[in-house]
Design an enzyme around this catalytic site. Sequence first.
Site, PDB file in Angstrom:
ATOM      1  N   ASP A   1     -57.985 -28.647  77.646  1.00  0.00           N
ATOM      2  CA  ASP A   1     -58.309 -29.695  76.666  1.00  0.00           C
ATOM      3  C   ASP A   1     -59.682 -30.315  76.914  1.00  0.00           C
ATOM      4  O   ASP A   1     -59.882 -31.506  76.697  1.00  0.00           O
ATOM      5  CB  ASP A   1     -57.209 -30.774  76.689  1.00  0.00           C
ATOM      6  CG  ASP A   1     -57.338 -31.763  75.538  1.00  0.00           C
ATOM      7  OD1 ASP A   1     -57.954 -31.412  74.516  1.00  0.00           O
ATOM      8  OD2 ASP A   1     -56.847 -32.896  75.670  1.00  0.00           O
ATOM      9  N   TYR A   2     -60.633 -29.519  77.380  1.00  0.00           N
ATOM     10  CA  TYR A   2     -62.006 -30.035  77.473  1.00  0.00           C
ATOM     11  C   TYR A   2     -62.546 -30.267  76.067  1.00  0.00           C
ATOM     12  O   TYR A   2     -62.340 -29.450  75.166  1.00  0.00           O
ATOM     13  CB  TYR A   2     -62.906 -29.038  78.203  1.00  0.00           C
ATOM     14  CG  TYR A   2     -62.723 -29.021  79.699  1.00  0.00           C
ATOM     15  CD1 TYR A   2     -63.292 -30.003  80.504  1.00  0.00           C
ATOM     16  CD2 TYR A   2     -61.970 -28.027  80.309  1.00  0.00           C
ATOM     17  CE1 TYR A   2     -63.116 -29.992  81.881  1.00  0.00           C
ATOM     18  CE2 TYR A   2     -61.792 -27.996  81.682  1.00  0.00           C
ATOM     19  CZ  TYR A   2     -62.371 -28.985  82.457  1.00  0.00           C
ATOM     20  OH  TYR A   2     -62.190 -28.962  83.817  1.00  0.00           O
ATOM     21  N   GLU A   3     -63.256 -31.397  75.894  1.00  0.00           N
ATOM     22  CA  GLU A   3     -63.760 -31.757  74.579  1.00  0.00           C
ATOM     23  C   GLU A   3     -65.269 -32.032  74.571  1.00  0.00           C
ATOM     24  O   GLU A   3     -65.854 -32.214  73.504  1.00  0.00           O
ATOM     25  CB  GLU A   3     -62.992 -32.978  74.057  1.00  0.00           C
ATOM     26  CG  GLU A   3     -61.488 -32.717  73.997  1.00  0.00           C
ATOM     27  CD  GLU A   3     -60.672 -33.858  73.392  1.00  0.00           C
ATOM     28  OE1 GLU A   3     -61.291 -34.836  72.908  1.00  0.00           O
ATOM     29  OE2 GLU A   3     -59.430 -33.774  73.393  1.00  0.00           O
ATOM     30  N   HIS A   4     -65.889 -32.051  75.755  1.00  0.00           N
ATOM     31  CA  HIS A   4     -67.332 -32.271  75.894  1.00  0.00           C
ATOM     32  C   HIS A   4     -67.852 -31.257  76.907  1.00  0.00           C
ATOM     33  O   HIS A   4     -67.183 -30.953  77.893  1.00  0.00           O
ATOM     34  CB  HIS A   4     -67.629 -33.693  76.363  1.00  0.00           C
ATOM     35  CG  HIS A   4     -66.968 -34.761  75.534  1.00  0.00           C
ATOM     36  ND1 HIS A   4     -67.454 -35.162  74.308  1.00  0.00           N
ATOM     37  CD2 HIS A   4     -65.842 -35.481  75.751  1.00  0.00           C
ATOM     38  CE1 HIS A   4     -66.662 -36.098  73.811  1.00  0.00           C
ATOM     39  NE2 HIS A   4     -65.671 -36.304  74.666  1.00  0.00           N
TER      40      HIS A   4
ATOM     41  N   GLN B   1     -55.606 -29.609  67.371  1.00  0.00           N
ATOM     42  CA  GLN B   1     -55.500 -31.055  67.148  1.00  0.00           C
ATOM     43  C   GLN B   1     -55.741 -31.389  65.667  1.00  0.00           C
ATOM     44  O   GLN B   1     -56.796 -31.878  65.281  1.00  0.00           O
ATOM     45  CB  GLN B   1     -56.493 -31.808  68.046  1.00  0.00           C
ATOM     46  CG  GLN B   1     -56.253 -31.596  69.528  1.00  0.00           C
ATOM     47  CD  GLN B   1     -57.208 -32.404  70.388  1.00  0.00           C
ATOM     48  OE1 GLN B   1     -57.431 -33.595  70.171  1.00  0.00           O
ATOM     49  NE2 GLN B   1     -57.803 -31.754  71.374  1.00  0.00           N
TER      50      GLN B   1
END
Length: 306
Positions: free
Chosen positions: A154-157, A216
């Site tokens: 769930d890395y988002e950056h 998501q």
Amino acid sequence: MAKPMMILQALFLLAILQALPNHAAAPTATADLFREYIGAEFNNVKFTDVPINPQVDFHFLLAFAIDYDTSGSPSPTNGQFNVFWDTDNLGASQISSIKSQNPKIKVALSLGGDSVSNGNCYFTPSSVDSWVSNAVTSLTAVIRKYNLDGIDIDYEHFKSNPDTFAECIGRLITTLKNNGVISFASIAPFDDPEVQSHYQALWNKYGNVIDYVNFQFYAYDQETSVDQFLKYYDEQSSNYDGGKVLVSFISDGSGGLSPADGFFKACDRLKKQGKLQGIFAWSADDSKANGFRYERQSQAVLATPN
């Protein structure tokens, strides 16, 4: 006795089948799957608070383990993961207890997340080899200590390019599976150009080791309609072709198609079309305030025959 020509034809057919791309790994559960993130907000939510329908497969996703240090001002550790979820309420003994109650319950570990200590959580590898080596060692220790079954990405950056992300995460999942440390893995992208570029690079190269796509959908606009939601679902199913793309909601209704505004109608339509692969929620921490009403509804939808 088979004729030589028939044997040659059978061998040729077998070779063709083996050469075909196996883009999505066979999942460890059926389409009757509910998943829920838990533990990120430290509001004393417990596994036993969450209603669990015995007819569905249920995955708790601990949020989060992060490759940052645990100082007052955390900084990246190049794949050396530390625990950042509420272990007081969701520790090893509680995990063993909830899993012993129902063989359909699995507990997995989500990696990364949006933030750490009020700042963005960045994927920041020094190099592919060093990050993978550190991640395999540190995560193996965490997974075995807490008796976990899988991981979620769930890395988002990002402070890396998509190819580096794909190679790091793909090799991590592959190694943990080959070592018998985990039995399933998922990814949690959303509709953002940078996010999608990284996860689709990962999917295109290592989709065969990824069992679920926790897309998501709650990151879309709050005014999303049922028809728009179904269109988004088809788009993302195409982006992650061959994958088990799960639909999702956010407990507080702050984004996407809310459970109060048609989410379950969309689920029913997908189910009738044979497209509903499962449902996940962010998060048990927030759902505690409303008595987990949407968790109950979600699992009822999944448990109801077509």
